[in-house]
Motif scaffolding. Structure first.
Motif, short mmCIF file in Angstrom:
data_model
loop_
_atom_site.label_atom_id
_atom_site.label_comp_id
_atom_site.label_asym_id
_atom_site.label_seq_id
_atom_site.Cartn_x
_atom_site.Cartn_y
_atom_site.Cartn_z
N GLY A 187 81.25 53.73 65.56
CA GLY A 187 80.14 52.86 65.17
C GLY A 187 79.52 53.28 63.85
O GLY A 187 79.15 52.44 63.03
N TRP A 188 79.42 54.59 63.64
CA TRP A 188 78.90 55.13 62.38
C TRP A 188 79.80 54.75 61.21
O TRP A 188 79.33 54.38 60.13
N VAL A 189 81.12 54.81 61.42
CA VAL A 189 82.07 54.41 60.38
C VAL A 189 81.91 52.94 60.04
O VAL A 189 81.94 52.55 58.86
N VAL A 190 81.73 52.09 61.06
CA VAL A 190 81.52 50.67 60.82
C VAL A 190 80.27 50.44 59.97
O VAL A 190 80.28 49.65 59.02
N GLU A 191 79.21 51.16 60.28
CA GLU A 191 77.98 51.02 59.51
C GLU A 191 78.15 51.49 58.08
O GLU A 191 77.55 50.93 57.16
N ARG A 192 78.99 52.51 57.87
CA ARG A 192 79.25 53.01 56.51
C ARG A 192 80.29 52.14 55.79
O ARG A 192 80.58 52.39 54.63
N SER A 193 80.83 51.16 56.47
CA SER A 193 81.84 50.27 55.89
C SER A 193 81.28 48.88 55.65
O SER A 193 82.03 47.90 55.56
N GLY A 194 79.95 48.77 55.59
CA GLY A 194 79.32 47.49 55.34
C GLY A 194 79.43 46.52 56.49
O GLY A 194 79.34 45.31 56.30
N GLY A 195 79.64 47.05 57.71
CA GLY A 195 79.77 46.20 58.89
C GLY A 195 81.18 45.76 59.19
O GLY A 195 81.42 45.11 60.21
#
Length: 225
Positions: A187-195
């Motif tokens: 989930g953290w990676v998704v947030e750091r990937s602009g969603g």
């Protein structure tokens, strides 16, 4: 006017709808894990189809968009993780057990990894679409936005908890609750990937393939485990 009321009515039932979808996904995972892995297509179909039925079109387009963000981060995580895993196995076998570290034949390794990748990649995509894309970046983002609980966003924390509970329920094992940690990381990676979910899909798939590869090496070097 009618269109506005219909939209408001749809939003009013959104919380109940995602709960029903979540139960369907958990049941599909349970059937796959407890009955037969050959019908895992039921789980994959549920994870891919339900967000299309219940998700907002703009949210679907957003988390399915391919962006530049997140790929360098995922590359670094994968590189460090693979090096740590390989070094740890060598250290255990050669340093602690004082044994020669064995490698399988290249052809056996390739066949083993390809066989697992055929299943792992669709499963990683399905889980990321439902848990990170639909739940985290669609439902919970709409409910709470970027609200935080300590260092974590509420949407990441709750979707990760549901991710761990789904694994625990489908495998009938409390140990699977540790998947909450991987859910938080993804989930953290998704947030750091602009969603966008695609870097998380890649990390999820590579992580699972690496774990399968480590089981192959453990089977050769520590067969009594």
């Amino acid at each position: 006017m009618n269109e506005t009321l219909t939209r408001q009515s749809s939003w009013a039932f959104l919380p109940g709808r995602w709960m029903v979808f979540y139960c369907v996904v958990v049941m599909a995972a349970f059937i796959c894990n407890q009955v037969s892995h050959h019908i895992c297509f039921l789980f994959i179909a549920a994870c891919l189809i339900l967000p299309i039925i219940g998700g907002r079109p703009e949210a679907l387009k957003s988390f399915l968009a391919l962006r530049r963000q997140g790929w360098v981060l995922v590359g670094l995580i994968v590189l460090m993780g693979l090096c740590a895993l390989y070094a740890g196995l060598i250290g255990l076998v050669k340093g602690y057990l004082r044994a020669m570290f064995l490698h399988p034949e290249v052809s056996d390794t390739v066949n083993y990894l390809v066989e697992h990748a055929i299943l792992v990649i669709p499963l990683a995509l399905a889980e990321e679409v439902f848990f990170r894309g639909y739940l985290q970046e669609n439902v919970f983002r709409n409910l709470w936005g970027q609200r935080c609980l300590g260092p974590l966003t509420s949407k990441n924390l709750i979707s990760a908890l549901l991710f761990g509970l789904a694994h625990s329920a489908s495998y009938l094992s409390p140990i699977e609750l540790t998947k909450v940690c991987s859910g938080l990381a993804l989930g953290w990676v998704v947030e750091r990937s602009g969603g966008s979910i695609w870097p998380a899909v890649a990390l999820h798939a590579v992580s699972n393939i690496a774990l399968s590869w480590s089981k192959l090496l453990i089977g050769l070097n520590i067969p009594w485990l």
